[in-house]
Design an enzyme around this catalytic site. Structure first.
Site, PDB file in Angstrom:
ATOM      1  N   ASP A 203      -1.789 -14.150  49.915  1.00 23.68           N
ATOM      2  CA  ASP A 203      -2.141 -14.208  48.491  1.00 23.68           C
ATOM      3  C   ASP A 203      -2.939 -12.959  48.125  1.00 23.68           C
ATOM      4  O   ASP A 203      -3.863 -12.561  48.842  1.00 23.68           O
ATOM      5  CB  ASP A 203      -2.971 -15.467  48.219  1.00 23.68           C
ATOM      6  CG  ASP A 203      -3.241 -15.659  46.734  1.00 23.68           C
ATOM      7  OD1 ASP A 203      -2.440 -16.337  46.083  1.00 23.68           O
ATOM      8  OD2 ASP A 203      -4.258 -15.131  46.235  1.00 23.68           O
ATOM      9  N   ASN A 211      -3.972  -8.367  36.137  1.00 24.75           N
ATOM     10  CA  ASN A 211      -3.258  -8.643  34.888  1.00 24.75           C
ATOM     11  C   ASN A 211      -4.175  -8.533  33.684  1.00 24.75           C
ATOM     12  O   ASN A 211      -3.803  -7.964  32.644  1.00 24.75           O
ATOM     13  CB  ASN A 211      -2.633 -10.039  34.932  1.00 24.75           C
ATOM     14  CG  ASN A 211      -1.379 -10.080  35.774  1.00 24.75           C
ATOM     15  OD1 ASN A 211      -0.663  -9.094  35.883  1.00 24.75           O
ATOM     16  ND2 ASN A 211      -1.114 -11.211  36.403  1.00 24.75           N
ATOM     17  N   HIS A 216       0.274  -7.064  32.381  1.00 18.55           N
ATOM     18  CA  HIS A 216       1.260  -7.696  33.262  1.00 18.55           C
ATOM     19  C   HIS A 216       2.249  -6.685  33.841  1.00 18.55           C
ATOM     20  O   HIS A 216       2.811  -6.909  34.911  1.00 18.55           O
ATOM     21  CB  HIS A 216       2.002  -8.795  32.513  1.00 18.55           C
ATOM     22  CG  HIS A 216       1.153 -10.008  32.265  1.00 18.55           C
ATOM     23  ND1 HIS A 216       0.924 -10.970  33.219  1.00 18.55           N
ATOM     24  CD2 HIS A 216       0.447 -10.403  31.169  1.00 18.55           C
ATOM     25  CE1 HIS A 216       0.123 -11.897  32.737  1.00 18.55           C
ATOM     26  NE2 HIS A 216      -0.184 -11.583  31.496  1.00 18.55           N
ATOM     27  N   ASP A 220       3.148  -6.557  37.660  1.00 15.00           N
ATOM     28  CA  ASP A 220       4.493  -6.561  38.245  1.00 15.00           C
ATOM     29  C   ASP A 220       4.666  -5.411  39.232  1.00 15.00           C
ATOM     30  O   ASP A 220       5.304  -5.556  40.277  1.00 15.00           O
ATOM     31  CB  ASP A 220       5.549  -6.461  37.139  1.00 15.00           C
ATOM     32  CG  ASP A 220       5.682  -7.747  36.342  1.00 15.00           C
ATOM     33  OD1 ASP A 220       5.131  -8.775  36.788  1.00 15.00           O
ATOM     34  OD2 ASP A 220       6.329  -7.724  35.282  1.00 15.00           O
ATOM     35  N   GLU A 246       1.575 -14.717  42.839  1.00 20.82           N
ATOM     36  CA  GLU A 246       1.160 -13.638  43.728  1.00 20.82           C
ATOM     37  C   GLU A 246       1.145 -14.071  45.190  1.00 20.82           C
ATOM     38  O   GLU A 246       0.550 -13.409  46.034  1.00 20.82           O
ATOM     39  CB  GLU A 246      -0.240 -13.132  43.326  1.00 20.82           C
ATOM     40  CG  GLU A 246      -1.363 -14.132  43.517  1.00 20.82           C
ATOM     41  CD  GLU A 246      -1.612 -15.001  42.293  1.00 20.82           C
ATOM     42  OE1 GLU A 246      -2.746 -15.483  42.129  1.00 20.82           O
ATOM     43  OE2 GLU A 246      -0.668 -15.203  41.494  1.00 20.82           O
TER      44      GLU A 246
END
Length: 329
Positions: A203, A211, A216, A220, A246
């Site tokens: 994680d 973010n 975002h 990405d 994630e």
């Protein structure tokens, strides 16, 4: 919506749990002759016939509510001229910024149906040709060639559909469905010859801050780059998959607890020392090694529990579930 999704080689429609359209990509709009204003904030069923609405209610909603996903639903949607266009729909329910949405991938099936019809027609011609006189032999050979060509095209199209159904569209890694299949294969191998294997859940630490601070699109980018790092640093036999958000999973065949911990820690250090556009990126990892009493569910739960401990103890660390058991002893 980024350009990759906007112009992806398949349709994308995001709807609310009640069926209202939140977003739609350009590929779907162009294929159906619509504009954004024609569909956004409209009900998804507004472009379905009565028969297809019944299919949607009797199959899509029950399965999405029960399993959180729907796979390979064949459905016809009406284009801007009212013509029925056949699609293969895959859907997944997820929570986005506290709101439940359903993402749908739509692959047009018109060409595939046409190919199947052509194949049937060609085979019928072959059957008729066998009863003709000798002068039909040349025509018969030509029909055989056409069949081989159509079969090759159909196999290629099927391969593309299979790849789409097992691949995460953002990172290019394998998805949860593919991982589940491989996990079941590993369990079967363990039961057959006691081959050890381990599972890591990875994680990204403080990913929400990425973010929130950078947007975002940068989020990405981090997911895509991390996926590339995981692929480049994993062994040939390892399975690397995006589990959701994630979170990523590494399935490590023929790997006991000590080797799994060493692999995970090397990976953690490599990620922490890599160059990222936004500065430092670290990960927390939880590991579980399969035992005779485990199932696929308990193995995932153990790895997730170990991940939680890594997070609670300061992040950027690796925890094996066995470490917790030893501490309790």
């Amino acid at each position: 919506m980024d350009d990759r999704l906007k112009y992806a080689p398949c349709g994308y429609v995001s709807i609310t749990h009640e069926g209202m359209i939140l977003d739609v990509n350009q590929t779907f709009l162009e294929g159906m002759g619509y504009q954004q204003v024609d569909l956004v904030n409209k009900h998804f069923e507004s472009i379905m016939s009565t028969a297809n609405k019944l299919i949607f209610h009797s199959y899509f909603y029950p399965f999405i509510n029960l399993n959180g996903h729907v796979e390979e639903l064949f459905i016809n949607l009406k284009d801007s001229k009212g013509q029925a266009v056949p699609y293969l729909l895959n859907g997944r329910r997820l929570e986005c910024e506290g709101v439940e949405v359903i993402d749908c991938i739509l692959v047009q099936m018109g060409k595939r149906i046409d190919y199947e019809l052509e194949l049937r027609s060609a085979k019928k011609q072959i059957e008729e040709a066998y009863w003709e006189k000798d002068q039909a032999l040349a025509k018969l050979k030509q029909i055989h060639l056409e069949i081989e060509q159509k079969q090759a095209e159909l196999l290629e199209m099927n391969a593309v559909l299979v790849e789409l159904s097992t691949t995460d569209k953002l990172t290019g890694l394998k998805n949860r469905r593919f991982l589940q299949e491989k996990l079941e294969e590993q369990i079967a191998a363990y039961q057959r010859d006691q081959a050890p294997f381990s599972l890591c859940i990875l994680d990204i630490d403080h990913f929400k801050n990425v973010n929130d601070s950078y947007g975002h699109q940068m989020g990405d980018y981090v997911l895509e780059k991390l996926a590339s790092v995981l692929k480049s640093q994993s062994r040939k036999e390892d399975i690397v998959a995006r589990y959701g958000g994630e979170e990523f999973i590494l399935l490590l065949p023929n790997t006991d607890s000590s080797d799994a911990t060493a692999i995970a820690d090397n990976l953690r250090q490599f990620i922490a020392s890599s160059t990222w556009e936004i500065g430092s990126i670290t990960v927390s990892i939880g590991i579980a090694t399969f035992e005779a009493t485990d199932t696929d569910i308990t193995l995932l739960e153990k790895a997730d529990q170990a991940l939680y401990v890594s997070k609670e103890q300061g992040r950027n660390r690796v925890t094996h579930i066995m470490d917790l058991s030893e501490k309790l002893l």
